[in-house]
Design a protein around this motif. Structure first.
Motif, PDB file in Angstrom:
ATOM      1  N   GLN A  36       0.874  -1.170   0.000  1.00 26.69           N
ATOM      2  CA  GLN A  36       0.000   0.000   0.000  1.00 26.69           C
ATOM      3  C   GLN A  36       0.912   1.220   0.000  1.00 26.69           C
ATOM      4  N   PHE A  48      -1.569  -4.749   4.561  1.00 29.03           N
ATOM      5  CA  PHE A  48      -2.643  -5.254   5.400  1.00 29.03           C
ATOM      6  C   PHE A  48      -2.467  -6.763   5.457  1.00 29.03           C
ATOM      7  N   LEU A  89      -4.230   3.717   8.780  1.00 27.91           N
ATOM      8  CA  LEU A  89      -5.135   2.645   8.376  1.00 27.91           C
ATOM      9  C   LEU A  89      -6.328   3.221   7.612  1.00 27.91           C
ATOM     10  N   ASP A  90      -6.918   4.281   8.133  1.00 29.06           N
ATOM     11  CA  ASP A  90      -8.071   4.897   7.472  1.00 29.06           C
ATOM     12  C   ASP A  90      -7.708   5.423   6.085  1.00 29.06           C
ATOM     13  N   TRP A  93      -7.141   2.349   3.652  1.00 32.70           N
ATOM     14  CA  TRP A  93      -8.265   1.413   3.548  1.00 32.70           C
ATOM     15  C   TRP A  93      -8.976   1.574   2.211  1.00 32.70           C
ATOM     16  N   SER A  94      -9.427   0.472   1.638  1.00 34.44           N
ATOM     17  CA  SER A  94     -10.150   0.499   0.368  1.00 34.44           C
ATOM     18  C   SER A  94     -11.153  -0.652   0.344  1.00 34.44           C
ATOM     19  N   VAL A  97      -9.374  -3.970   0.140  1.00 35.49           N
ATOM     20  CA  VAL A  97      -8.857  -4.464   1.418  1.00 35.49           C
ATOM     21  C   VAL A  97     -10.013  -4.982   2.266  1.00 35.49           C
ATOM     22  N   GLU A  98     -11.095  -4.244   2.293  1.00 34.63           N
ATOM     23  CA  GLU A  98     -12.241  -4.617   3.115  1.00 34.63           C
ATOM     24  C   GLU A  98     -12.773  -6.009   2.757  1.00 34.63           C
ATOM     25  N   LYS A 105     -12.598  -2.587   9.363  1.00 31.43           N
ATOM     26  CA  LYS A 105     -11.444  -1.970  10.021  1.00 31.43           C
ATOM     27  C   LYS A 105     -11.273  -2.425  11.466  1.00 31.43           C
TER      28      LYS A 105
END
Length: 154
Positions: A36, A48, A89-90, A93-94, A97-98, A105
């Protein structure tokens, strides 16, 4: 040359952010990870992963990279550590990833690792017309006719 090769490396990594990563000194095989990238952080990238990944203990590490077109290769050294800044992290995040974390998260198995980069050896493979001719005819290649090589601080 090293500034140009560094820029070429970062562009190639952004285009295909997949690397093989392992802890230095461990006899375990390296594992594929999706780096990332943060355009404002040129001395680190993140991964992640889950709590059961062999990289989670962190420490000195190495990553190997091959560009999509196989025209750039790199071996990168650095240090892996848990990233505890929730803002990072925020930011990274995508949806992609989710998809891997049922609890999003706040999934209890979610770990964000930061790879602080030390240095790298980078090779480019761009023979040019003269190099291609020599390869096709079996002529002897000289250093630099197949591409560039540099040891760079990242």
């Amino acid at each position: 040359m090293s500034k140009d090769i560094k820029e070429t490396f970062w562009k190639a990594l952004a285009d295909s952010p997949y690397v093989m990563v392992g802890l230095t000194g461990e006899r375990m095989h390296h594992v594929p990870m999706n780096a990332q990238l943060d355009k404002d952080a040129n001395s680190a990238f993140w991964f992640f992963t889950s709590t059961d990944n062999r990289l989670v203990p962190g420490g000195p590490a190495m990553a190997q990279f091959s560009a999509k077109g196989h025209d750039l290769f790199a071996c990168i050294s650095g240090t892996l550590r848990a990233e505890t800044d929730r803002a990072v992290l925020d930011r990274l995040w995508s949806n992609g990833v989710e998809a891997w974390y049922e609890g999003g998260k706040d999934d209890p198995k979610l770990v964000l690792l930061r790879f602080d980069l030390d240095d790298a050896e980078i090779w480019t493979a761009d023979p040019g017309i003269k190099g291609i001719f020599k390869l096709m005819t079996g002529m002897t290649m000289k250093e630099g006719e197949l591409g560039d090589h540099a040891e760079v601080a990242l």
